[in-house]
Design a protein around this motif. Structure first.
Motif, PDB file in Angstrom:
ATOM      1  N   GLY A  35       0.834  -1.203   0.000  1.00 58.59           N
ATOM      2  CA  GLY A  35       0.000   0.000   0.000  1.00 58.59           C
ATOM      3  C   GLY A  35       0.861   1.242   0.000  1.00 58.59           C
ATOM      4  O   GLY A  35       0.646   2.178  -0.779  1.00 58.59           O
ATOM      5  N   ARG A  36       1.872   1.242   0.890  1.00 55.71           N
ATOM      6  CA  ARG A  36       2.764   2.400   0.958  1.00 55.71           C
ATOM      7  C   ARG A  36       3.440   2.627  -0.374  1.00 55.71           C
ATOM      8  O   ARG A  36       3.535   3.755  -0.861  1.00 55.71           O
ATOM      9  CB  ARG A  36       3.848   2.157   2.014  1.00 55.71           C
ATOM     10  CG  ARG A  36       3.385   2.469   3.382  1.00 55.71           C
ATOM     11  CD  ARG A  36       4.488   3.129   4.194  1.00 55.71           C
ATOM     12  NE  ARG A  36       3.984   3.232   5.552  1.00 55.71           N
ATOM     13  CZ  ARG A  36       4.290   2.349   6.495  1.00 55.71           C
ATOM     14  NH1 ARG A  36       5.125   1.360   6.248  1.00 55.71           N
ATOM     15  NH2 ARG A  36       3.774   2.471   7.686  1.00 55.71           N
ATOM     16  N   ILE A  37       3.912   1.519  -0.976  1.00 52.08           N
ATOM     17  CA  ILE A  37       4.610   1.649  -2.258  1.00 52.08           C
ATOM     18  C   ILE A  37       3.669   2.242  -3.303  1.00 52.08           C
ATOM     19  O   ILE A  37       4.043   3.153  -4.043  1.00 52.08           O
ATOM     20  CB  ILE A  37       5.137   0.273  -2.726  1.00 52.08           C
ATOM     21  CG1 ILE A  37       6.270  -0.176  -1.805  1.00 52.08           C
ATOM     22  CG2 ILE A  37       5.628   0.337  -4.163  1.00 52.08           C
ATOM     23  CD1 ILE A  37       6.742  -1.586  -2.056  1.00 52.08           C
ATOM     24  N   ALA A  38       2.430   1.752  -3.314  1.00 51.44           N
ATOM     25  CA  ALA A  38       1.473   2.252  -4.316  1.00 51.44           C
ATOM     26  C   ALA A  38       1.295   3.757  -4.180  1.00 51.44           C
ATOM     27  O   ALA A  38       1.374   4.502  -5.160  1.00 51.44           O
ATOM     28  CB  ALA A  38       0.135   1.538  -4.161  1.00 51.44           C
ATOM     29  N   VAL A  39       1.071   4.209  -2.930  1.00 53.55           N
ATOM     30  CA  VAL A  39       0.873   5.646  -2.729  1.00 53.55           C
ATOM     31  C   VAL A  39       2.131   6.404  -3.134  1.00 53.55           C
ATOM     32  O   VAL A  39       2.069   7.426  -3.829  1.00 53.55           O
ATOM     33  CB  VAL A  39       0.503   5.940  -1.265  1.00 53.55           C
ATOM     34  CG1 VAL A  39       0.441   7.426  -1.028  1.00 53.55           C
ATOM     35  CG2 VAL A  39      -0.823   5.289  -0.924  1.00 53.55           C
ATOM     36  N   LEU A  88       2.638   9.342  -5.958  1.00 47.94           N
ATOM     37  CA  LEU A  88       3.175  10.669  -5.651  1.00 47.94           C
ATOM     38  C   LEU A  88       4.471  10.917  -6.421  1.00 47.94           C
ATOM     39  O   LEU A  88       4.733  12.041  -6.855  1.00 47.94           O
ATOM     40  CB  LEU A  88       3.415  10.804  -4.143  1.00 47.94           C
ATOM     41  CG  LEU A  88       2.134  10.737  -3.314  1.00 47.94           C
ATOM     42  CD1 LEU A  88       2.431  10.885  -1.845  1.00 47.94           C
ATOM     43  CD2 LEU A  88       1.142  11.803  -3.757  1.00 47.94           C
ATOM     44  N   LEU A  89       5.249   9.835  -6.612  1.00 48.12           N
ATOM     45  CA  LEU A  89       6.488   9.968  -7.370  1.00 48.12           C
ATOM     46  C   LEU A  89       6.185  10.403  -8.802  1.00 48.12           C
ATOM     47  O   LEU A  89       6.818  11.317  -9.329  1.00 48.12           O
ATOM     48  CB  LEU A  89       7.228   8.625  -7.374  1.00 48.12           C
ATOM     49  CG  LEU A  89       8.564   8.637  -8.095  1.00 48.12           C
ATOM     50  CD1 LEU A  89       9.601   9.294  -7.219  1.00 48.12           C
ATOM     51  CD2 LEU A  89       9.000   7.230  -8.450  1.00 48.12           C
ATOM     52  N   PHE A  90       5.186   9.755  -9.402  1.00 52.42           N
ATOM     53  CA  PHE A  90       4.777  10.136 -10.755  1.00 52.42           C
ATOM     54  C   PHE A  90       4.480  11.624 -10.820  1.00 52.42           C
ATOM     55  O   PHE A  90       4.956  12.333 -11.695  1.00 52.42           O
ATOM     56  CB  PHE A  90       3.516   9.366 -11.167  1.00 52.42           C
ATOM     57  CG  PHE A  90       3.781   8.004 -11.701  1.00 52.42           C
ATOM     58  CD1 PHE A  90       4.978   7.703 -12.309  1.00 52.42           C
ATOM     59  CD2 PHE A  90       2.822   7.008 -11.608  1.00 52.42           C
ATOM     60  CE1 PHE A  90       5.224   6.433 -12.818  1.00 52.42           C
ATOM     61  CE2 PHE A  90       3.056   5.748 -12.106  1.00 52.42           C
ATOM     62  CZ  PHE A  90       4.263   5.456 -12.708  1.00 52.42           C
ATOM     63  N   PRO A 141      -5.574  14.324  -1.739  1.00 50.34           N
ATOM     64  CA  PRO A 141      -5.682  15.420  -2.703  1.00 50.34           C
ATOM     65  C   PRO A 141      -4.494  15.478  -3.664  1.00 50.34           C
ATOM     66  O   PRO A 141      -4.676  15.798  -4.834  1.00 50.34           O
ATOM     67  CB  PRO A 141      -5.724  16.681  -1.839  1.00 50.34           C
ATOM     68  CG  PRO A 141      -5.711  16.261  -0.445  1.00 50.34           C
ATOM     69  CD  PRO A 141      -5.576  14.789  -0.348  1.00 50.34           C
ATOM     70  N   LEU A 142      -3.293  15.130  -3.164  1.00 52.82           N
ATOM     71  CA  LEU A 142      -2.137  15.165  -4.064  1.00 52.82           C
ATOM     72  C   LEU A 142      -2.306  14.166  -5.199  1.00 52.82           C
ATOM     73  O   LEU A 142      -2.024  14.481  -6.355  1.00 52.82           O
ATOM     74  CB  LEU A 142      -0.859  14.836  -3.282  1.00 52.82           C
ATOM     75  CG  LEU A 142      -0.191  16.021  -2.591  1.00 52.82           C
ATOM     76  CD1 LEU A 142       1.076  15.583  -1.888  1.00 52.82           C
ATOM     77  CD2 LEU A 142       0.121  17.121  -3.593  1.00 52.82           C
TER      78      LEU A 142
END
Lengths: 435, 461, 289
Positions: free
Chosen positions: A36-40, A44-46, B272-273
């Motif tokens: 899950g953390r990796i997915a988020v 965000l990295l993208f 939101p981000l």
């Protein structure tokens, strides 16, 4: 299943089994959480890679290399008859004056090809700058003026470090002799990076150093004005009807299903509609913001209707009952009580719809808002393009200098979008009401 | 068209006057005692004003919409027979030239006498039409306003009248959505039917070769043009598939993580981000795909010894997947939050860990909704245009290799229709046939998806 | 079973039976009655719960005996459900909920840092107010616990556990022919018994029931109450109920909660016949509720 009593061991044993399995289950738990953390983080990295790549490519476009040239405004060349009429001044050959000044700076340059390269250091737009200067003050004729003009895009790219000075000559757009001239100009303080006002005040151009977003921006603004003035009243009226007055029957069901489906129809299909109906049947002017606005209206309408209905839904029935209870007609209850309460929500939805319209490109390609248009449009009937389309056009251009301009235009576009969303968020915060 | 604003201002003035006189008359018939009136005087004013404005506005809109095509037809029929006999595309050029002459733009070639005459005729018709419009609109406004005015009595139910007019206006507005759909269906359908008259529908749907060039001369090589759309469908599916393999795991896992694990603070920032990704215009993604991602993939492919096309399906699909992440995650988030808390408690209450609760209870319970969300995302990926236009190729290529260039339905629609073409060639009509396929497929996907999601919601309401 | 018999069976701990004196907070009321039993399964001491700023449970001490049904009654919002959820740390799932004090399960503090809530909840299972079967088959609902906890080696073992649990929950005869039907398709009372079967399939030591009959009709309620009576042989049961009649029917001991305080704990018959605290008396005589 004959002996249910023996199925499970004693409580203690079952507990021991649970304990024994815990290590594995904990590990599975940790793995899942990590996924899950990796997915988020990947998401965000993208986002950050996207933004960083745009900004790092584009921020330099807000500066432009300017070159100081000294031009002798010979009266013979500009105004041989001495009439000083505006017509004569406009038609004079200023570019030959600029060429002359370049030759004066580098008297050693000879040969057709070298001279051509030398003239190429200055942008084609320099002649227009010079013309404007002379027309504003004809008394300059006969004097020697020193003025800053935009340098050619290759020079600009070199100054900004996008062209590697140390690369082999064959791999470099700027050859060694030209590089020598540029070095000399730099040594004489004739080259300088200045804030790029032209980017905001000029229309499109075939020369990257002269290209600006004003034309596209005005096109976008006109388009959005048309869109807003049509889609807001239409959307609100449709929402009010469906939410407050419509009887529950097949017809209104059909409208509802239809609106939900329209919201997910690809935008390019709306472009096809615009092309087939608005241009070919109604004969509306191609490439005009009016047409773009109409198409985008149809596209944003579902968004606005859905948001407005949600806003109307959130107004509690007690408000309507209160108004009806003292003898107001349903129309009065809606107009005077329900709509004012739902207005912030409707406005928020409209802004979001407008933001969607602002970023839309594909349907505008279909209706011809994709032509090269150097003039800044003056109204909704003038041929024009829009900011996202301008980005598309520039992204397709081969010159290296367009890359930074495209990125800069994207930054402007994203800036507007951020602003609109900010307004929407503030509006929602300010008027959010819990009943 | 510059007179239209003037006309609108005049009409506005007339309407205001109608309002004023309507109010006045209401007072007069009531002898100044408002109690005697059925409605407030303002309603009588509004009643007259609406009568004055609406019919005139209706005429104005219809006139402006049809004026262009009617005048063009009249001008064309006035042209010499020799020109009228020309094929539709040549005739189109002529008409364009005449229009350009009228508006004073640059014309292709030297205008001859016939053209100049036609342009004059056109100009004349235009000014006649404008004057007529002026007169008709104002007369209609006056007459219908007078009709409304004459109906004012003390017992006239002005409020009911106004309200029923407004009601009809609202109905009309809500019908726009239906009209849009009808417009879309009719426009793509008609042009597609014309296309299928020259290219058989079976060839279009099942043909394996796509090269829509129409030759300028009949004897030119490859003059026939091939309209087999299978490579386009395959390319679209390939890119959609790549996009979904990026977006579904990431979107779904982030939705689950943010809904079930993340602290309130992380959720308030990350959600939101992530949604910002959905707000970025697709043209920006296209630029990013073409200038950043594609070269990167090409270089890393070269590093690994793979031959990657400069416009690979992978780059377009990857970036499209990025764009769709928030779409999947926010839809799934809604769906996951609709799973009742009691189910979570039921699992936790028996000692299930969070991941067991999610995998064995929440996910299966939310599955129909998640499937609906994914279908919506697929429909979005199929219809996405700018990313593929800028980052996928133009050459049709029937391949499943993501490192090669493929083309898609939307790319072909854009390439066929952008630029100056005759509108009637099979080439442009093919774009409408592709549009029809696109519309039908996305519509079907949306329909199924919305149905599933609605059923799912009902289950827990 | 006579009331006396029940009371005798519990062998109340005389020493701890005296009023438990509150130690923190001025607005905390003393508990009247016997909070301790001789052979406790769960022993709570000075438990406090805060929701943000709200002090929901005030310094409560209470024992749950082995093989007893302890009923918790009180007006709504009195904290009885909150207290119940402390016993298997279900309050962990509620953000900004803080639990302090000592809760010993078989002598081990369940709030201690190194206690894992997962095996804890397998020992202290919970049945909820609203029947919440998972949207899966009846079989899968019951098999859920044994599966996640890895209690069964084989499918055959699992079959046995499912059948025995359903039998214990008095549901087997009603559903044995449709184990593959969706659990949510059962009637409310059947659903609740399914949830109980689901809980006992993991062989817990304590079963917590949060108003298990509030959503059921009288006939289903009677069946669940009968089931509780039977389950007492094997499990300790703590039941929160809004119905005093139900508390009187199913429990051996009853605790009366009021505004986050534990007012009185007695053997059930004594509490309903001779309440010792004024608030208890007001409540059971219907002055408020």
């Amino acid at each position: 299943m004959t002996n249910p009593g023996k199925a499970l061991p004693e409580g203690a044993t079952s507990f021991a089994r649970i304990q024994a399995g815990m290590a594995k289950r904990r590990a599975a738990e940790r793995r899942f959480k990590m996924l899950g953390r990796i997915a988020v983080s990947v998401g965000l990295l993208f986002l950050s890679v996207l933004l960083i790549s745009i900004v790092s490519k584009g921020y330099t476009a807000f500066w432009q290399t300017q070159m100081r040239i000294d031009v002798v405004l010979t009266a013979d060349e500009i105004d041989p008859d001495g009439t000083r009429s505006a017509e004569t001044l406009r038609k004079a050959d200023y570019s030959s004056l600029i060429k002359q000044s370049m030759r004066d700076m580098f008297p050693e340059v000879s040969g057709r090809r070298d001279k051509f390269a030398l003239y190429g250091l200055v942008s084609n737009g320099a002649a227009f700058d010079l013309r404007d200067k002379v027309m504003a003050d004809p008394s300059l004729i006969g004097t020697k003026v020193s003025l800053w003009v935009p340098a050619d895009d290759d020079v600009d790219m070199l100054m900004k470090g996008h062209i590697d000075r140390n690369a082999a000559e064959d791999d470099r757009r700027i050859k060694d002799n030209v590089l020598g001239w540029i070095n000399q100009l730099e040594a004489e303080d004739r080259l300088e990076l200045r804030f790029n006002i032209d980017f905001f005040t000029k229309g499109d151009s075939r020369d990257p150093e002269l290209a600006g977003i004003r034309g596209a921006l005005m096109g976008t603004i006109f388009t959005l004005i048309v869109t807003l003035s049509l889609s807001f009243p239409l959307g609100v009226a449709a929402a009010v009807y469906l939410e407050e007055f419509a009887p529950k029957n097949k017809w209104t069901d059909l409208i509802e299903v239809n609106i939900n489906n329209l919201a997910a129809v690809p935008s390019i299909v709306f472009g096809l509609l615009g092309l087939a109906v608005f241009i070919n049947v109604f004969g509306l002017p191609r490439s005009a913001p009016l047409l773009g606005g109409l198409v985008l209206t149809l596209m944003t309408l579902p968004t606005i209707i859905i948001a407005s209905r949600a806003a109307l839904k959130s107004v509690p029935p007690s408000i309507r009952d209160a108004a009806l209870g003292i003898g107001a007609s349903p129309m009065q209850a809606t107009l005077y009580h329900v709509i004012p309460l739902a207005l912030p929500g409707m406005l928020t939805g409209t802004i979001i719809g407008m933001a969607q319209a602002l970023g839309e490109t594909a349907p505008l390609l279909m209706i011809g808002m994709v032509a090269f248009i150097a003039d800044v449009p003056q109204g909704v009937f003038d041929p024009s393009t829009a900011l996202p389309v301008q980005i598309y056009l520039w992204a397709d251009s081969p010159e290296r200098a367009y890359v930074e301009r495209t990125s800069a235009a994207i930054m402007v576009l994203l800036g507007f979008l951020a602003l609109m969303n900010l307004v929407a968020v503030l509006l929602r915060k300010r008027f959010e009401r819990r009943w | 068209m510059t007179q239209t604003p003037i006309l609108l201002v005049l009409l506005l003035a007339l309407t205001s006057a109608a309002y004023y006189f309507g109010c006045k008359r209401a007072f007069r018939v009531a002898d100044g005692k408002i109690r005697k009136l059925h409605s407030l005087p303002g309603y009588y004013g509004l009643y007259v004003a609406l009568w004055a404005a609406l019919p005139a506005l209706l005429i104005l809109c219809a006139w402006l919409l049809f004026q262009g095509s009617i005048i063009t037809r009249m001008v064309v029929s006035s042209l010499p027979d020799a020109i009228q006999q020309l094929g539709p595309d040549r005739l189109n050029l002529v008409v364009n030239d005449i229009r350009n002459l009228v508006s004073g733009n640059i014309v292709s070639g030297e205008p001859d006498a016939i053209m100049l005459a036609a342009a004059d005729y056109y100009r004349g018709l235009l000014s006649v039409s404008r004057n007529m419009l002026f007169a008709i609109v104002l007369i209609v406004a006056g007459l219908s306003g007078w009709y409304g005015y004459s109906k004012i009595r003390a017992q006239h139910r002005a409020r009911n009248g106004v309200e029923s007019i407004i009601n009809w206006l609202l109905v009309a507005c809500s019908t726009v959505a239906i009209l849009t759909t009808v417009g879309i269906v009719l426009s793509v359908l008609f042009e597609s039917i014309r296309f299928f008259q020259s290219v058989p529908i079976t060839e279009f749907l099942f043909g394996l070769e796509w090269s829509p060039q129409i030759a300028l001369r009949a004897d030119q090589a490859g003059s026939s043009g091939a309209f087999g759309a299978v490579p386009l469908f395959a390319g679209t599916l390939l890119i959609t598939f790549i996009a979904m393999t990026v977006a579904v795991p990431i979107g779904l896992m982030s939705a689950l993580y943010l809904a079930e694990y993340a602290s309130a603070r992380v959720r308030a920032i990350a959600k939101p981000l992530l949604e910002v990704l959905a707000g970025i215009p697709t043209v920006v993604y296209g630029f990013f795909a073409a200038l950043t991602v594609a070269p990167f993939i090409r270089e890393s492919g070269g590093f690994l010894g793979l031959d990657v096309a400069s416009e690979s399906a992978l780059a377009a699909g990857l970036v499209m997947g990025m764009m769709i992440i928030p779409f999947v995650s926010s839809l799934s988030d809604d769906v996951i939050n609709a799973v009742p808390q009691s189910l979570r408690e039921g699992a936790y209450g028996m000692g299930a860990t969070s991941s067991e609760t999610i995998r064995r209870v929440i996910f299966p319970a939310a599955l129909p909704g998640i499937v609906g969300a994914i279908l919506l995302a697929v429909s979005r990926a199929i219809g996405e245009t700018m990313i593929v236009v800028m980052a996928a190729g133009l050459a049709s290529n029937l391949t499943a290799n993501p490192l090669e260039a493929v083309t898609t339905v939307t790319v072909q629609i854009v390439t066929l229709l952008v630029g100056d073409q005759e509108f009637d060639s099979p080439k442009t009509l093919a774009a409408f046939a592709l549009g029809l396929v696109l519309f039908v497929v996305t519509l079907a996907l949306n329909f199924v998806a919305l149905y599933i999601v609605r059923k799912y919601r009902e289950q827990y309401d | 079973m006579s009331p006396q018999g029940q009371a005798m069976a519990l062998k109340l701990d005389g020493a701890a039976g005296a009023a438990h004196v509150a130690t923190v907070g001025r607005d905390v009321r003393e508990t009247v009655g016997e909070i301790r039993v001789n052979d406790p399964r769960v022993r709570c001491t000075d438990v406090n719960v805060h929701y943000g700023d709200k002090h929901a449970i005030k310094n409560i001490s209470l024992d749950v005996g082995k093989g007893e049904v302890l009923a918790m009654i009180g007006p709504s919002g009195c904290g009885k459900s909150t207290f119940l959820r402390c016993l298997n740390r279900m309050n962990d799932t509620v953000r900004e909920c803080r639990v302090t004090g000592e809760i010993l399960l078989d002598g081990e503090d369940i709030n201690s840092r190194h206690i894992d809530v997962v095996p804890l909840r397998a020992r202290v299972a919970m049945v909820f107010q609203k029947p919440n079967p998972f949207p899966k088959s009846i079989y899968e609902n019951v098999a859920f616990g044994p599966r996640i906890h890895g209690l069964c080696e084989s499918k055959a073992d699992l079959d046995v556990v499912v059948e025995s649990s359903l039998r214990k929950a008095n549901l087997w005869d009603e559903v044995k022919d449709r184990l593959d039907d969706v659990g949510t398709g059962l009637s409310g009372g059947q659903q609740q018994r399914l949830c109980i079967a689901r809980a006992i399939a993991i062989e817990p030591e304590v079963i917590l029931m949060d108003e298990p009959c509030s959503a059921l009709d009288p006939i289903s309620t009677a069946k669940v109450e009968q089931l509780i009576e039977e389950l007492r042989q094997q499990f300790s049961i703590v039941i929160v109920t809004h119905s005093m009649q139900q508390a009187a029917r199913v429990s051996q001991r009853t605790a009366y909660f009021h505004m986050g305080d534990l007012i009185e704990v007695s053997e059930t018959d004594r509490l309903f016949i001779k309440p010792r605290h004024q608030l208890t008396e007001d409540y059971i005589t219907g002055r408020f509720g």
